[in-house]
Write a protein that holds these residues in place. Structure first.
Motif, short mmCIF file in Angstrom:
data_model
loop_
_atom_site.label_atom_id
_atom_site.label_comp_id
_atom_site.label_asym_id
_atom_site.label_seq_id
_atom_site.Cartn_x
_atom_site.Cartn_y
_atom_site.Cartn_z
N PRO A 330 47.52 8.60 31.27
CA PRO A 330 46.91 8.06 30.05
C PRO A 330 47.43 6.65 29.77
CG PRO A 330 48.67 9.55 29.47
CD PRO A 330 48.54 9.61 30.97
N ASP A 331 46.72 5.91 28.93
CA ASP A 331 47.25 4.60 28.55
C ASP A 331 48.38 4.79 27.55
OD1 ASP A 331 46.16 5.01 26.02
OD2 ASP A 331 44.41 3.77 26.39
N GLN A 337 42.25 8.63 29.58
CA GLN A 337 42.97 9.32 30.64
C GLN A 337 42.44 8.94 32.01
OE1 GLN A 337 45.50 11.35 30.20
NE2 GLN A 337 45.62 12.80 31.86
N PHE A 338 43.37 8.61 32.93
CA PHE A 338 43.07 8.44 34.34
C PHE A 338 43.52 9.71 35.05
CE2 PHE A 338 42.72 3.82 35.96
CZ PHE A 338 41.74 3.56 35.04
N GLN A 339 42.70 10.22 35.95
CA GLN A 339 43.09 11.40 36.70
C GLN A 339 42.69 11.21 38.16
OE1 GLN A 339 41.33 14.12 38.28
NE2 GLN A 339 43.20 15.31 38.62
N ALA A 352 43.23 6.63 47.04
CA ALA A 352 42.87 7.68 46.09
C ALA A 352 41.87 8.63 46.73
CB ALA A 352 42.28 7.07 44.82
N CYS A 353 42.10 9.92 46.55
CA CYS A 353 41.23 10.93 47.14
C CYS A 353 40.60 11.79 46.05
CB CYS A 353 42.01 11.83 48.10
SG CYS A 353 42.74 10.97 49.51
N SER A 354 39.29 11.91 46.09
CA SER A 354 38.57 12.79 45.19
C SER A 354 38.12 14.02 45.98
CB SER A 354 37.34 12.06 44.61
OG SER A 354 36.63 12.89 43.72
N CYS A 355 38.38 15.20 45.42
CA CYS A 355 38.14 16.45 46.15
C CYS A 355 37.13 17.32 45.41
CB CYS A 355 39.45 17.22 46.30
SG CYS A 355 40.81 16.28 47.01
N THR A 356 36.18 17.86 46.14
CA THR A 356 35.23 18.81 45.57
C THR A 356 34.70 19.72 46.66
OG1 THR A 356 33.12 19.05 44.39
CG2 THR A 356 33.32 17.15 45.83
N VAL A 357 34.56 21.01 46.33
CA VAL A 357 33.96 21.95 47.28
C VAL A 357 32.44 21.94 47.16
CG1 VAL A 357 35.96 23.45 47.42
CG2 VAL A 357 34.24 23.87 45.65
N ALA A 358 31.91 21.05 46.33
CA ALA A 358 30.46 20.93 46.19
C ALA A 358 29.86 20.32 47.45
CB ALA A 358 30.11 20.08 44.98
N LEU A 373 35.96 3.72 40.78
CA LEU A 373 36.17 2.90 39.58
C LEU A 373 37.61 3.04 39.08
CD1 LEU A 373 32.80 3.56 37.69
CD2 LEU A 373 33.49 1.49 38.92
N ARG A 374 38.13 4.26 39.05
CA ARG A 374 39.50 4.46 38.59
C ARG A 374 40.50 3.79 39.54
NH1 ARG A 374 38.03 10.11 38.27
NH2 ARG A 374 37.19 10.65 36.23
N ALA A 375 40.27 3.98 40.84
CA ALA A 375 41.20 3.42 41.82
C ALA A 375 41.19 1.90 41.77
CB ALA A 375 40.83 3.90 43.22
#
Length: 434
Positions: A330-331, A337-339, A352-358, A373-375
């Motif tokens: 968070p700031d 919040q950044f996650q 940065a890695c984004s994970c989804t089983v979709a 965008l976050r990274a």
């Protein structure tokens, strides 16, 4: 860089991302040297402005820092005046300008002002003029201003420092994967669509049926189980039930022969038998503080554990100074919040890695764009992003993203066939970036 080649006084142009300035200052400035920050007018709380955060961080590195504000960053006279004011403390010693940050107008006029100053006041004294090439992670010097470019990709900036420079704090993160062997077992399961369907059937018909709240929404389209017809207005799983209910549930693992090896592995790690097991006890045995977290892991967060394990396996070989998962930043006010699902840092470069089983294209694209965008906000132009998903055409999705949305080519997409091979694929990906 040898101290003899460093500057006694370095001038930095401050932009929206302070990370390149921090790296340039550490590499180019002598210990306890002076750093002048040329910055445009900022809004908001004074202590949380970019230049203020950068100044505080540099002072902790034992540099002497002064600020010079420009009210209109497009006005040549204001830029020239600010740079000349900073140069007043450079009558002796070596001076330098790094023009990576700031606007193009700031770079052009600051560059010319420093050159003029060197000629007129210092008898053609050479100054070190440089910029940081984000693609090659190199400090590049102007001809006659410092020789060959310098690779700075391994200049270490910690996660804590990276967060501080951006006015954020680390609220929580994990550096240990839960149920590591089971995560690798599910990677093998998901690499085979038919076997994955068996696992998803168990999730929907056994776990979700009793562990999730079910609601009805006529606008929802939901496939109630793999292979079933699409139903509109059917009940679909929403949030998980309460802790008391989850802790009391008795379930049985799937009995399909194709899932036997995985069931054996997760049974061993959670100390449960192949027959009936208590969900709350299995969660506790698996290292989860509450059963809801175990349920979420089974539903898909195991993929974060798998990705973390793959990066951690490459830590020493690639020189990664940080590998973590479930990062929450968070700031300073506790908002915005950044996650990050999983992240690694090599030197000062964020992966940065984004994970989804979709597997749905739209969901995968959205996840990748959000992560990018976050990274980019935290790691700047040097940041790289990977999506680890279950899409059946990851190369096609990656090509589409690069063509239509992110032409810089700073993203990678890994699909379900890649899951058992992530360590070697990540090794290749990281090495290609530098």
């Amino acid at each position: 860089m040898p101290e003899t080649d460093q500057c006694d006084h370095l001038i930095l142009l401050v932009g929206s991302n302070p990370l390149p300035n921090a790296v340039a200052a550490r590499v180019l400035t002598k210990p306890r040297g002076r750093v002048s920050l040329i910055h445009s007018r900022s809004l908001g709380d004074e202590d949380n402005r970019v230049e203020s955060r950068l100044k505080a961080w540099l002072e902790k590195q034992a540099f002497r820092v002064d600020l010079h504000q420009i009210n209109d960053e497009s006005d040549p006279s204001q830029i020239t005046d600010a740079v000349n004011a900073a140069l007043k403390s450079s009558d002796s010693g070596n001076a330098g300008l790094n023009y990576t940050g700031g606007t193009k107008a700031m770079a052009v006029h600051a560059h010319q002002t420093v050159r003029d100053w060197a000629k007129q006041r210092c008898g053609n004294r050479t100054v070190r003029l440089s910029y940081l090439n984000a693609r090659k992670l190199k400090l590049v010097f102007d001809p006659g201003c410092g020789g060959e470019s310098i690779f700075v990709g391994l200049e270490r900036i910690s996660l804590e420092d990276m967060a501080t420079l951006h006015g954020r704090r680390i609220d929580s993160h994990q550096q240990e994967a839960r149920l590591p062997e089971s995560a690798q077992g599910l990677a093998a399961v998901f690499a085979l669509p038919a076997v994955r369907a068996l696992w998803e059937t168990w999730l929907f018909e056994t776990l979700y049926a009793v562990a999730r709240k079910w609601v009805k929404d006529k606008d929802q389209v939901f496939r109630c189980a793999p292979g079933a017809d699409v139903l509109r207005g059917a009940l679909f799983p929403d949030d998980w039930t309460n802790k008391t209910t989850l802790s009391s549930l008795d379930l049985s693992w799937p009995v399909d022969a194709e899932l036997f090896e995985f069931v054996f592995t997760i049974g061993k790690e959670t100390q449960t038998s192949e027959g009936i097991f208590n969900l709350g006890q299995a969660a506790c045995n698996g290292g989860f503080k509450e059963p809801k977290k175990f349920c979420k892991w089974l539903a898909g967060e195991w993929l974060e554990s798998l990705v973390f394990l793959a990066l951690d396996a490459c830590r020493n070989e690639l020189g990664l100074n940080y590998v973590g998962m479930d990062l929450n930043l968070p700031d300073q006010l506790g908002a915005a919040q950044f996650q990050f699902d999983v992240a690694a840092i090599r030197g000062y470069q964020l992966f940065a890695c984004s994970c989804t089983v979709a597997s749905e294209r739209a969901i995968c694209k959205q996840k990748l764009i959000e992560a990018y965008l976050r990274a980019h906000q935290l790691g700047g132009d040097e940041a790289r992003v990977a999506l680890i998903c279950c899409h059946d055409d990851p190369k096609g999705l990656e090509k589409e993203i690069k063509r239509d949305i992110l032409p810089e080519g700073r993203v990678r997409v890994f699909g379900f066939r890649d899951l058992p091979h992530l360590p070697e694929l990540f090794r290749e990906w990281v090495e290609q970036q530098s």
